[in-house]
Scaffold this active site. Structure first.
Site, mmCIF file in Angstrom:
data_model
loop_
_atom_site.group_PDB
_atom_site.id
_atom_site.type_symbol
_atom_site.label_atom_id
_atom_site.label_comp_id
_atom_site.label_asym_id
_atom_site.label_seq_id
_atom_site.Cartn_x
_atom_site.Cartn_y
_atom_site.Cartn_z
ATOM 1 N N LEU A 140 0.863 -1.169 0.000
ATOM 2 C CA LEU A 140 0.000 0.000 0.000
ATOM 3 C C LEU A 140 0.904 1.225 0.000
ATOM 4 O O LEU A 140 1.992 1.196 0.572
ATOM 5 C CB LEU A 140 -0.894 0.035 1.248
ATOM 6 C CG LEU A 140 -1.929 -1.083 1.416
ATOM 7 C CD1 LEU A 140 -2.645 -0.928 2.756
ATOM 8 C CD2 LEU A 140 -2.931 -1.099 0.277
ATOM 9 N N ASP A 141 0.451 2.302 -0.638
ATOM 10 C CA ASP A 141 1.208 3.546 -0.583
ATOM 11 C C ASP A 141 1.385 3.981 0.867
ATOM 12 O O ASP A 141 0.567 3.646 1.729
ATOM 13 C CB ASP A 141 0.465 4.661 -1.332
ATOM 14 C CG ASP A 141 0.357 4.397 -2.824
ATOM 15 O OD1 ASP A 141 1.246 3.718 -3.363
ATOM 16 O OD2 ASP A 141 -0.628 4.862 -3.428
ATOM 17 N N LYS A 142 2.427 4.736 1.128
ATOM 18 C CA LYS A 142 2.712 5.203 2.485
ATOM 19 C C LYS A 142 1.501 5.884 3.121
ATOM 20 O O LYS A 142 1.164 5.645 4.282
ATOM 21 C CB LYS A 142 3.903 6.173 2.463
ATOM 22 C CG LYS A 142 4.258 6.748 3.827
ATOM 23 C CD LYS A 142 5.445 7.690 3.740
ATOM 24 C CE LYS A 142 5.786 8.293 5.107
ATOM 25 N NZ LYS A 142 6.959 9.204 5.028
ATOM 26 N N ARG A 241 -5.868 5.910 -7.782
ATOM 27 C CA ARG A 241 -5.554 7.330 -7.869
ATOM 28 C C ARG A 241 -5.531 7.798 -9.326
ATOM 29 O O ARG A 241 -6.058 8.867 -9.664
ATOM 30 C CB ARG A 241 -4.214 7.607 -7.198
ATOM 31 C CG ARG A 241 -4.215 7.271 -5.708
ATOM 32 C CD ARG A 241 -2.807 7.107 -5.152
ATOM 33 N NE ARG A 241 -2.042 8.343 -5.227
ATOM 34 C CZ ARG A 241 -0.740 8.410 -5.001
ATOM 35 N NH1 ARG A 241 -0.053 7.302 -4.702
ATOM 36 N NH2 ARG A 241 -0.112 9.563 -5.075
#
Length: 309
Positions: A140-142, A241
């Site tokens: 997962l993105d930060k 996104r």
């Protein structure tokens, strides 16, 4: 390992003209592309008994051998970082990752990652991902919070990676986006690849994009923002996104794709809400749900109407 038996492949007509790293990524979904490239460059992959480069274009009849290297000693320091555990047994651990926590060490960051926390909590983790990514099957993105499953052994890692590659895993996200969507539900099918100019971004305009599919449904809607449920049918980098930005409704707080000032929100308002997969050991279907973190819930209540759409 010295006694490791090579994994052997013969290139068929259907796979001819792929890059060597692409061919192996297709056949070995448990390995990331970067891991495969590293193995090729280190001489653990031989093509027709010779070492070669990741970009080599395979031909029909090529013989490819991959020898799994010795397990590298993990050089990441364990840290007693608190974890919100949704489930744990001898094979897997499912956590609700907080926003702001990087998943694994990389250039410029060796500490304070999820891997550091996992090494402190777990006695064993799978080694397929390499010494900096033990146990990490997906990321997962930060700034994205929510469900993330980790493998405790190599057999589990291979099985889970296969499920991700075959799109068996169910992944549902919640995104707080800019604007009011014209359609209450729909499917976005736009290829995603590296942006031709801005290399830190992904784009649907890339000429070398890979197939990506996102199914969405509006859950709540306000005058200027909407809460959208997104179901992933592929796993491209920044997929939600990029697809929502392409639709004209970027994720609020997104510093890369959103047009609205990121300072208006505490972080990128994206939450990995639910995940479902077949347990590698018991083969029982498992579903997990990560409660909304406080910052997301607060932003949602302030920017959308209370009624469901």
């Amino acid at each position: 390992m010295k006694d490791s038996k090579p994994i052997e492949f013969i290139v068929t007509e259907n796979d001819a003209k792929l890059r060597l790293d692409q061919f192996l990524a297709k056949r070995l979904p448990e390995y990331s592309r970067s891991r495969i490239q590293q193995l090729i460059r280190s001489g653990f992959v031989r093509l027709n008994e010779e070492t070669t480069r990741p970009r080599y274009i395979v031909r029909r009849g090529d013989k490819i051998d991959l020898i799994e290297p010795p397990v590298e000693k993990i050089d990441v320091r364990p840290e007693p970082i608190p974890l919100e555990i949704l489930f744990e047994d001898d094979d897997i651990i499912v956590i609700n990752k907080p926003a702001g926590l990087t998943v694994h060490p990389g250039a410029g960051q060796r500490e304070h990652t999820l891997v550091n926390a996992l090494l402190s909590h777990c006695a064993t983790l799978s080694g397929i991902g390499g010494k900096e990514r033990p146990g990490i099957v997906h990321r997962l993105d930060k700034e994205t919070s929510g469900c993330l499953v980790v493998a405790k052994n190599d057999a589990t890692h291979r099985e889970l990676s296969g499920q991700f590659a075959k799109r068996i895993v169910e992944k549902v996200y919640l995104a707080l986006v800019s604007g009011k969507l014209r359609k209450q539900s729909g499917v976005i099918e736009e290829k995603i690849g590296r942006h031709p100019v801005h290399r830190q971004r992904m784009s649907v305009a890339s000429s070398r994009g890979r197939a990506a599919k996102t199914e969405y449904r509006v859950v709540r809607s306000g005058a200027k923002t909407s809460l959208v449920e997104c179901r992933l049918h592929s796993g491209r980098t920044h997929q939600i996104r990029v697809h929502l930005h392409h639709l004209g409704h970027p994720v609020l707080g997104d510093k890369i794709y959103a047009t609205r000032a990121a300072k208006d929100f505490p972080r990128q308002m994206l939450h990995a809400w639910k995940i479902g997969f077949r347990h590698p050991g018991s083969h029982e279907w498992k579903n997990f749900e990560a409660p909304l973190p406080d910052d997301f819930a607060t932003a949602m209540e302030l920017t959308t109407e209370s009624q469901q759409v």
